[in-house]
Design an enzyme around this catalytic site. Structure first.
Site, PDB file in Angstrom:
ATOM      1  N   ASP A 184     -39.544   1.089  17.771  1.00 39.24           N
ATOM      2  CA  ASP A 184     -40.710   1.545  17.022  1.00 39.24           C
ATOM      3  C   ASP A 184     -41.755   2.130  17.972  1.00 39.24           C
ATOM      4  O   ASP A 184     -42.952   1.911  17.825  1.00 39.24           O
ATOM      5  CB  ASP A 184     -41.313   0.378  16.228  1.00 39.24           C
ATOM      6  CG  ASP A 184     -42.283   0.847  15.153  1.00 39.24           C
ATOM      7  OD1 ASP A 184     -42.244   2.029  14.792  1.00 39.24           O
ATOM      8  OD2 ASP A 184     -43.096   0.018  14.688  1.00 39.24           O
TER       9      ASP A 184
ATOM     10  N   CYS B  57     -47.623   4.333  -0.802  1.00 43.34           N
ATOM     11  CA  CYS B  57     -46.878   3.137  -0.398  1.00 43.34           C
ATOM     12  C   CYS B  57     -47.832   1.997  -0.044  1.00 43.34           C
ATOM     13  O   CYS B  57     -48.785   2.177   0.717  1.00 43.34           O
ATOM     14  CB  CYS B  57     -45.991   3.480   0.794  1.00 43.34           C
ATOM     15  SG  CYS B  57     -45.043   2.079   1.423  1.00 43.34           S
TER      16      CYS B  57
ATOM     17  N   CYS C 293     -27.509   3.517  -8.368  1.00 39.98           N
ATOM     18  CA  CYS C 293     -28.586   2.521  -8.401  1.00 39.98           C
ATOM     19  C   CYS C 293     -29.939   3.172  -8.110  1.00 39.98           C
ATOM     20  O   CYS C 293     -30.073   3.974  -7.186  1.00 39.98           O
ATOM     21  CB  CYS C 293     -28.312   1.422  -7.376  1.00 39.98           C
ATOM     22  SG  CYS C 293     -29.608   0.161  -7.287  1.00 39.98           S
TER      23      CYS C 293
ATOM     24  N   CYS D  57     -45.300  -4.574   1.972  1.00 44.77           N
ATOM     25  CA  CYS D  57     -44.622  -4.755   0.681  1.00 44.77           C
ATOM     26  C   CYS D  57     -43.120  -4.769   0.933  1.00 44.77           C
ATOM     27  O   CYS D  57     -42.616  -3.986   1.739  1.00 44.77           O
ATOM     28  CB  CYS D  57     -44.992  -3.598  -0.253  1.00 44.77           C
ATOM     29  SG  CYS D  57     -44.201  -3.665  -1.870  1.00 44.77           S
TER      30      CYS D  57
ATOM     31  N   CYS E 258     -33.094  -4.565  -3.830  1.00 45.02           N
ATOM     32  CA  CYS E 258     -31.926  -3.764  -3.448  1.00 45.02           C
ATOM     33  C   CYS E 258     -30.677  -4.644  -3.513  1.00 45.02           C
ATOM     34  O   CYS E 258     -30.622  -5.697  -2.858  1.00 45.02           O
ATOM     35  CB  CYS E 258     -32.104  -3.221  -2.032  1.00 45.02           C
ATOM     36  SG  CYS E 258     -30.625  -2.385  -1.377  1.00 45.02           S
TER      37      CYS E 258
ATOM     38  N   CYS F 238     -38.983  -2.924  -2.497  1.00 45.57           N
ATOM     39  CA  CYS F 238     -37.818  -2.032  -2.510  1.00 45.57           C
ATOM     40  C   CYS F 238     -36.644  -2.619  -1.744  1.00 45.57           C
ATOM     41  O   CYS F 238     -35.515  -2.127  -1.843  1.00 45.57           O
ATOM     42  CB  CYS F 238     -38.178  -0.643  -1.975  1.00 45.57           C
ATOM     43  SG  CYS F 238     -38.592  -0.601  -0.222  1.00 45.57           S
TER      44      CYS F 238
ATOM     45  N   CYS G 266     -25.447   3.849  -2.032  1.00 40.35           N
ATOM     46  CA  CYS G 266     -26.462   3.564  -3.054  1.00 40.35           C
ATOM     47  C   CYS G 266     -25.934   3.864  -4.459  1.00 40.35           C
ATOM     48  O   CYS G 266     -26.371   3.249  -5.438  1.00 40.35           O
ATOM     49  CB  CYS G 266     -27.724   4.393  -2.797  1.00 40.35           C
ATOM     50  SG  CYS G 266     -28.733   3.795  -1.424  1.00 40.35           S
TER      51      CYS G 266
END
Length: 364
Positions: free
Chosen positions: A140, A221, A198, A248, A255, A251, A195
């Site tokens: 990162d 977001c 979905c 958050c 999943c 998502c 995915c």
């Protein structure tokens, strides 16, 4: 054939070394990869990066990782599972508006220093196996297009929520890279997108930030609004934020692939503070010194004290009607920062409205 077997054995050896250091998966790719410019530039041109101006810089390096370190011949990509709670525990926390929800990755020890330290150890162990060479480690950091790079190496696919998903491990993991001069056995194991049809992540996003499959408008977001942005949180998103005070996970929680995500017994990111045991009221009344003490060593230090109070004010405004919380908010009405003060005033109006509705309901 013998040479291929030797290379495979070498990769397996690296995987074992990585696991000993707390990483879960490892893959190696060549450094010559180039990513699609149009997709990235289109995202920037739509201003989906919000106030994150750094994403508009060094685009050439992001799309061509070798430009970051020209002597690099191979890139070692790793994942590190940070999951410390079950999905049901996280969902329960989202329903408990007496407490603030903190994204799962942030309650533990700050991953930046830990992963960098472990990556250096891994690079040195690899040197012991092959010989000395130049290298540089990242997590990162630097203008690296991390998720596409990890996907190119074969660690997963980019899901509709724009996160890297691994079939066997879900998506609750950090990414790290070693850019090395060594010419290692590289495979471009492109993983198929699983995915399918979905749309859970799109449907569940509280603020509609996933504006289309594989496309995130950061400005909507909650992670961006509560962490990256130092500006006022748009009024239209405040109620939708609920009790989320830092990030958050929705998502990811919803999943289907994360039903395979495991909580590690020995997690190098294990919680380093008492954040989970605090109520919104307790957190909101912390002074700046205590805030720094409580969040020391965690990723929560990515936000400043003003952002902390701003986020908590919104969460308190969204909580159940409570006279004590209302009084607590009023004590902060002289907060020095005007923008933060406006969020406190908003929360007071919300609490007043709920309390009055309850009283009127009882009277009828």
């Amino acid at each position: 054939m013998k040479h291929i077997r030797q290379l495979d054995m070498l990769t397996k050896k690296f995987e074992l070394l990585a696991r000993d250091l707390g990483f879960d998966n490892l893959a190696i790719c060549d450094a010559e990869v180039r990513f699609d410019k149009k997709t990235y530039v289109d995202w920037i041109e739509k201003k989906f990066n919000g106030s994150m101006a750094y994403l508009e810089k060094n685009i050439g390096m992001r799309l061509e990782p070798k430009r970051i370190r020209p002597s690099t011949n191979s890139i070692i990509c790793v994942t590190a599972n940070y999951l410390t709670k079950s999905l049901s525990e996280m969902m329960n926390e989202l329903q408990n508006n007496k407490k603030g929800y903190i994204s799962n990755y942030a309650t533990g020890r700050d991953y930046h220093k830990i992963i960098r330290k472990q990556l250096v150890k891994l690079a040195k162990k690899i040197e012991e196996e092959i010989g000395p060479s130049g290298y540089r480690v990242f997590t990162d950091s630097a203008p690296i297009y991390e998720k596409p790079l990890a996907s190119y190496a074969g660690l997963g696919w980019i899901g509709k929520n724009t996160l890297l998903i691994n079939k066997a491990a879900g998506s609750f993991f950090f990414l790290g890279e070693i850019f090395t001069d060594l010419k290692l056995p590289a495979k471009s194991n492109k993983i198929a997108d699983l995915c399918g049809t979905c749309t859970n992540c799109i449907d569940i996003c509280p603020t509609g930030a996933i504006v289309a499959p594989y496309k995130l408008d950061s400005r909507k977001c909650i992670s961006y609004l509560t962490i990256e942005s130092k500006d006022s949180i748009p009024i239209e998103f405040r109620e939708k934020i609920g009790n989320r005070i830092f990030g958050c996970d929705d998502c990811q929680i919803f999943c289907p692939w994360n039903k395979y995500a495991n909580i590690k017994d020995k997690n190098i990111f294990a919680a380093a503070s008492e954040l989970d045991n605090q109520t919104l009221e307790n957190l909101f009344t912390l002074d700046e010194i205590d805030f720094k003490k409580l969040t020391a060593g965690t990723a929560l230090r990515r936000i400043n004290y003003d952002q902390w109070i701003r986020n908590l004010a919104v969460a308190i405004g969204n909580s159940q009607p409570n006279i004590n919380l209302l009084d607590t908010l009023k004590k902060r009405l002289k907060y020095p920062d005007e923008s933060v003060r406006e969020h406190i005033e908003w929360a007071i109006k919300k609490q007043y409205g709920k309390i009055n509705s309850r009283v009127n309901g009882l009277e009828r």
